[in-house]
Scaffold this motif. Structure first.
Motif, PDB file in Angstrom:
ATOM      1  N   UNK A 160       0.834  -1.208   0.000  1.00  0.00           N
ATOM      2  CA  UNK A 160       0.000   0.000   0.000  1.00  0.00           C
ATOM      3  C   UNK A 160       0.865   1.253   0.000  1.00  0.00           C
ATOM      4  N   UNK A 161       1.907   1.229   0.803  1.00  0.00           N
ATOM      5  CA  UNK A 161       2.821   2.373   0.861  1.00  0.00           C
ATOM      6  C   UNK A 161       3.477   2.611  -0.496  1.00  0.00           C
ATOM      7  N   UNK A 162       3.966   1.536  -1.113  1.00  0.00           N
ATOM      8  CA  UNK A 162       4.645   1.661  -2.416  1.00  0.00           C
ATOM      9  C   UNK A 162       3.688   2.115  -3.516  1.00  0.00           C
ATOM     10  N   UNK A 163       2.430   1.708  -3.412  1.00  0.00           N
ATOM     11  CA  UNK A 163       1.432   2.066  -4.419  1.00  0.00           C
ATOM     12  C   UNK A 163       0.777   3.425  -4.150  1.00  0.00           C
ATOM     13  N   UNK A 164       0.994   3.950  -2.941  1.00  0.00           N
ATOM     14  CA  UNK A 164       0.374   5.220  -2.575  1.00  0.00           C
ATOM     15  C   UNK A 164      -1.119   5.096  -2.346  1.00  0.00           C
ATOM     16  N   UNK A 165      -1.549   3.940  -1.832  1.00  0.00           N
ATOM     17  CA  UNK A 165      -2.964   3.705  -1.543  1.00  0.00           C
ATOM     18  C   UNK A 165      -3.113   3.294  -0.081  1.00  0.00           C
ATOM     19  N   UNK A 166      -4.346   3.181   0.361  1.00  0.00           N
ATOM     20  CA  UNK A 166      -4.599   2.785   1.731  1.00  0.00           C
ATOM     21  C   UNK A 166      -4.466   1.283   1.944  1.00  0.00           C
ATOM     22  N   UNK A 167      -4.280   0.901   3.196  1.00  0.00           N
ATOM     23  CA  UNK A 167      -4.226  -0.508   3.582  1.00  0.00           C
ATOM     24  C   UNK A 167      -5.364  -0.779   4.554  1.00  0.00           C
TER      25      UNK A 167
END
Length: 166
Positions: A22-29
């Motif tokens: 999620x961090x690498x994709x710039x999205x939420x987890x």
């Protein structure tokens, strides 16, 4: 629609890897076990003991349904969430990533003294049994299978990111 849905047995790395992806994709987890705990107001282990596995599975299915409907990032499902046939149907069309782990690595990651409710009597034996029972379901639902044994989360995240980009 979710970016990726991570499935696999306890100790496969769903939470650790999910947060990293999620961090690498710039999205939420989002982790459906945490959603269940928030709704119930108590830890998963307490739900099992006080309310029973059946009640937990009901809450879990509701959490998965809601998360799939409203979360567009990386989603981690509890190891047994895929046992529900309705949940299996909900996963159809999603990018489901099966994090495959061997018994030895799973035991090391989970720890045999953990508070995991399905592993209380003979943890190693119980973990082996549930992994064997669930493996065919994980394999059938997955659009991508990643072997996690003896690998670092960063390496796994890179592999998944490359596959998601295809």
């Amino acid at each position: 629609m979710t970016t990726a849905v991570l499935i696999g047995p306890p100790g496969s790395g769903k939470t650790t890897l999910g947060k990293l992806l999620a961090e690498r994709l710039g999205v939420g987890f989002r982790d459906t076990d945490r959603d269940v705990e928030a709704v119930a107001g108590k830890p998963v282990s307490d739900i099992f003991v006080e309310d029973g596995e059946e009640r937990f599975r009901e809450l879990e299915h509701q959490a998965v349904r809601q998360a799939l409907a409203e979360h567009d990032g990386v989603l981690s499902l509890g190891g047994g969430a895929v046992l529900n046939t309705e949940t299996q149907a909900l996963l159809d069309g999603h990018t489901v990533v099966y994090l495959e782990v061997g018994l030895t690595d799973a035991v090391q990651r989970v720890g045999l003294a953990s508070a995991r409710p399905l592993l209380v009597l003979n943890p190693r034996s119980q973990l082996k049994k549930l992994m064997e029972e669930r493996r065919p379901i994980y394999e059938r639902l997955a659009v991508l299978t990643v072997k996690t044994d003896k690998r670092e989360p960063e390496e796994l995240a890179e592999e998944i990111l490359k596959e998601l980009a295809k």
